[in-house]
Design an enzyme around this catalytic site. Sequence first.
Site, mmCIF file in Angstrom:
data_model
loop_
_atom_site.group_PDB
_atom_site.id
_atom_site.type_symbol
_atom_site.label_atom_id
_atom_site.label_comp_id
_atom_site.label_asym_id
_atom_site.label_seq_id
_atom_site.Cartn_x
_atom_site.Cartn_y
_atom_site.Cartn_z
ATOM 1 C CD GLN A 240 -14.632 -1.270 1.303
ATOM 2 O OE1 GLN A 240 -14.250 -1.402 2.457
ATOM 3 N NE2 GLN A 240 -15.742 -1.815 0.862
ATOM 4 C CG LEU A 252 -12.270 6.137 8.039
ATOM 5 C CD1 LEU A 252 -11.923 4.707 7.662
ATOM 6 C CD2 LEU A 252 -13.271 6.120 9.156
ATOM 7 C CG HIS A 353 -11.015 1.579 4.528
ATOM 8 N ND1 HIS A 353 -10.444 2.095 5.659
ATOM 9 C CD2 HIS A 353 -12.108 0.892 4.941
ATOM 10 C CE1 HIS A 353 -11.166 1.730 6.715
ATOM 11 N NE2 HIS A 353 -12.165 0.980 6.306
HETATM 12 C C1 LIG Z 1 -9.589 2.931 10.304
HETATM 13 C C2 LIG Z 1 -10.051 1.529 10.049
HETATM 14 C C3 LIG Z 1 -11.251 1.068 10.611
HETATM 15 C C4 LIG Z 1 -11.702 -0.244 10.373
HETATM 16 N N1 LIG Z 1 -12.883 -0.660 10.946
HETATM 17 C C5 LIG Z 1 -13.312 -1.940 10.741
HETATM 18 C C6 LIG Z 1 -14.518 -2.424 11.348
HETATM 19 O O1 LIG Z 1 -15.188 -1.713 12.107
HETATM 20 N N2 LIG Z 1 -14.925 -3.696 11.106
HETATM 21 C C7 LIG Z 1 -14.211 -4.529 10.298
HETATM 22 O O2 LIG Z 1 -14.626 -5.664 10.110
HETATM 23 N N3 LIG Z 1 -13.047 -4.106 9.721
HETATM 24 C C8 LIG Z 1 -12.592 -2.839 9.927
HETATM 25 N N4 LIG Z 1 -11.407 -2.424 9.330
HETATM 26 C C9 LIG Z 1 -10.562 -3.414 8.650
HETATM 27 C C10 LIG Z 1 -9.866 -4.300 9.702
HETATM 28 O O3 LIG Z 1 -9.525 -3.523 10.823
HETATM 29 C C11 LIG Z 1 -8.589 -4.961 9.169
HETATM 30 O O4 LIG Z 1 -8.850 -5.542 7.938
HETATM 31 C C12 LIG Z 1 -8.106 -6.051 10.135
HETATM 32 O O5 LIG Z 1 -7.979 -5.531 11.432
HETATM 33 C C13 LIG Z 1 -6.806 -6.709 9.715
HETATM 34 O O6 LIG Z 1 -6.412 -7.641 10.723
HETATM 35 P P1 LIG Z 1 -5.229 -8.681 10.518
HETATM 36 O O7 LIG Z 1 -5.209 -9.539 11.744
HETATM 37 O O8 LIG Z 1 -5.347 -9.322 9.214
HETATM 38 O O9 LIG Z 1 -3.921 -7.774 10.465
HETATM 39 P P2 LIG Z 1 -3.371 -6.585 11.391
HETATM 40 O O10 LIG Z 1 -4.215 -6.275 12.548
HETATM 41 O O11 LIG Z 1 -3.017 -5.487 10.473
HETATM 42 O O12 LIG Z 1 -2.050 -7.230 11.989
HETATM 43 C C14 LIG Z 1 -0.927 -7.527 11.207
HETATM 44 C C15 LIG Z 1 0.143 -8.078 12.113
HETATM 45 O O13 LIG Z 1 1.213 -8.548 11.334
HETATM 46 C C16 LIG Z 1 2.431 -8.102 11.869
HETATM 47 N N5 LIG Z 1 3.407 -8.092 10.786
HETATM 48 C C17 LIG Z 1 3.266 -7.573 9.547
HETATM 49 N N6 LIG Z 1 4.372 -7.797 8.824
HETATM 50 C C18 LIG Z 1 5.213 -8.494 9.618
HETATM 51 C C19 LIG Z 1 6.525 -9.029 9.447
HETATM 52 N N7 LIG Z 1 7.200 -8.893 8.306
HETATM 53 N N8 LIG Z 1 7.104 -9.668 10.477
HETATM 54 C C20 LIG Z 1 6.446 -9.805 11.660
HETATM 55 N N9 LIG Z 1 5.211 -9.332 11.868
HETATM 56 C C21 LIG Z 1 4.610 -8.682 10.861
HETATM 57 C C22 LIG Z 1 2.111 -6.777 12.478
HETATM 58 O O14 LIG Z 1 3.075 -6.420 13.444
HETATM 59 C C23 LIG Z 1 0.746 -7.075 13.074
HETATM 60 O O15 LIG Z 1 0.911 -7.702 14.318
HETATM 61 C C24 LIG Z 1 -10.948 -1.108 9.559
HETATM 62 C C25 LIG Z 1 -9.763 -0.656 8.994
HETATM 63 C C26 LIG Z 1 -9.305 0.651 9.223
HETATM 64 C C27 LIG Z 1 -8.053 1.112 8.553
#
Ligand SMILES: Cc1cc2nc3c(=O)[nH]c(=O)nc-3n(C[C@H](O)[C@H](O)[C@H](O)COP(=O)(O)OP(=O)(O)OC[C@H]3O[C@@H](n4cnc5c(N)ncnc54)[C@H](O)[C@@H]3O)c2cc1C
Lengths: 587, 81
Positions: A240, A252, A353
């Site tokens: 996206q 953003l 994004h």
């Molecule tokens: C600016 C912005 C605004 C957004 N706003 C929204 C919103 O309002 N609503 C919505 O639904 N979505 C929103 N999104 C999307 C959403 O925030 C993300 O898709 C979501 O937070 C991802 O969460 P996650 O738990 O999958 O991973 P993340 O929060 O990215 O966490 C990944 C974790 O993995 C760890 N990690 C990665 N690789 C390794 C490794 N090799 N070894 C150990 N640890 C590792 C990192 O340290 C981290 O702790 C937004 C995105 C952006 C960029």
Amino acid sequence: MAIAIRKFDAVIVGAGGAGMRAALQLAEAGFRVAVLSKVFPTRSHTVAAQGGIGAALGNMGEDSWLWHMYDTIKGSDYLGDQDAIEFLCRMAPQAVIELEHFGMPFDRNDNGTVYQRPFGGHSQNFGERPVQRSCCAADRTGHAMLHTLYQRNVRANTHFFVEWMALDLVRAADGQVLGVTALEMETGEVYLLHARATLFATGGAGRIFAASTNAFINTGDGLGMAARAGIPLEDMEFWQFHPTGVAGAGVLITEGVRGEGGYLLNKNGERFMERYAPTMKDLASRDVVSRAMATEIKEGRGCGPEADHVLLKLDHLGVEVVEKRLPGIREIAKKFANVDPVKEPIPVVPTVHYQMGGIPTNYHGEVVAPRAGDLEAVVPGFYAAGECACASVHGANRLGTNSLTDLLVFGRASGEHMVQFLRENPGHRELPADAAEYTRARLDRLENQRDGENVYQVAADMRRTMQAHCGVFRFPDLLATGVTRIREISERAARTEIKDHSKVFNTARVEALELDNLIEVARATMDSAEAREESRGAHDREDFPKRDDVNWLKHTLWFKDGDRLEYKPVHLKPLTAATFEPKVRTY
Amino acid sequence: MRDLDRIRWHCRRGLLELDLVLARFLEQRLGELSEAERHAFERLLQCSDNDLWDIVTGRLEPPAGEEGAEAARIVALLRGI
Ligand SMILES: Cc1cc2nc3c(=O)[nH]c(=O)nc-3n(C[C@H](O)[C@H](O)[C@H](O)COP(=O)(O)OP(=O)(O)OC[C@H]3O[C@@H](n4cnc5c(N)ncnc54)[C@H](O)[C@@H]3O)c2cc1C
């Protein structure tokens, strides 16, 4: 060389919303859980989410999970799996209420219920009129969610391994996953974390593109590790683009700016969205606005010396509106575009994004991959959740606020399924003798490389190539050369060299290892995009401008081995609801 | 300097805004900091992402206990970068 082994019931890689929600489920059930994170948990990228969490609580007017389900399926351009989407939308209210009970400081209505704000794409009664479905904590929803889940995990005795980087998946000969190898950054030591069940929650890989709203940490490590271990990546052609990222920086600029009356201009000072979307104009959906901007730039009406961006004008709104309704926008524009938006327009470009594809899972979070004729055979002991996973609830295009919902619902569901798996499969299986060999060989290669490639140059070339060959608009010739170029770059990435060989906090080594992951994602994306001869959701082909349900209503699976592609059907049958048949998508 | 390597990694954040500002800071300023300033910078990096961004954009002052000249200089440099 011997490697230290540590044993846990479950290992979770990633401490963002998805990883911490899953960990909680396991820790509260009494299991020994290790959660690894490259950075302190509350600095995970989830902290950036502002818009909110989508859930049909119906606090602001009538709402139902079935309407949420319809919006999500339509938003996905019918590529989403309808069983997983039903699960997402039915479980969302409960997941939000649970988070509220954990102490999440949601905004509230006067009657004490959670306040919900409107968000694009969410509707009442199957697209009739907009609905307020997004639950938020001011403009810090992600931040509040991470803090709430972290506190709760600390209380439940989850073991956090902070500043640890997982390197590779460990699998038994029969394919069962037995844990990961990981690097402790502070000492430079490598360990094997032996687990009975392993979950990847490593977030997205938005840093494969030059223009990205993602933080530097989003390098797709989980995807790289899975691909290297023979697991396919699903639907990687779907990324996206957010229409308004600051040109050259990626930061953003919220949709709220256009909501308040800001609009886009090309180099002739024309408000071009009037031509592309006469009714909605600058408020048309993300993909429509992004495509219009890309068209203007492609046809030579971009602004600046390189004609490579358009302008977002908001000076006519006045200082007061900007300060009051759009807090933070002035600071961002000044810091990253060097303009004061109450006086001059902000240069913007469509910016990557969110990654819709990822590690293939079912709606329990179990990783599934083809085996012996079964296209969706469970990989025992292996789970994935959050942005790195593909359940697939977002299909070809994600609806705003549905990612945070995804983290909560599938974080919880995979944690719950892991609890069950652990109960049914007691005891650690023996590790293969060469369990850490692959990692060892990779690290040795990097350590001993001479006359090799510079990590930053290879990474920059990869980002530029992805941006130029696989951006908002995709052209057959650019995709074809893109495939060749990314392969060449991938060969260079296999010969990276680092000059710093110290052990403690060696960031050069970490960045080289991150590049190993990024490049797999880049290859998967380019190959999958080149092969998909239709336009659907975020995948926009100049030569195949229409959606083609006869030939392409199917998921892509990319295998690292030989850059092979396979396909599998979309789940059109929900759990209990009637199928939503594919229709033309209009807003 | 191991110290500097650790600082470098602690500049990896969840917000892209901070990644960008801190990368500029590392490139342009890290080398010239005194030891006391480096420590003040490290302590500042302990702030949550949103607080740190508010400090950088002048909407928030450094946390209690960080009223010293070193923290003030770091904050001024971050705001100007
Ligand atoms: C600016 C912005 C605004 C957004 N706003 C929204 C919103 O309002 N609503 C919505 O639904 N979505 C929103 N999104 C999307 C959403 O925030 C993300 O898709 C979501 O937070 C991802 O969460 P996650 O738990 O999958 O991973 P993340 O929060 O990215 O966490 C990944 C974790 O993995 C760890 N990690 C990665 N690789 C390794 C490794 N090799 N070894 C150990 N640890 C590792 C990192 O340290 C981290 O702790 C937004 C995105 C952006 C960029």
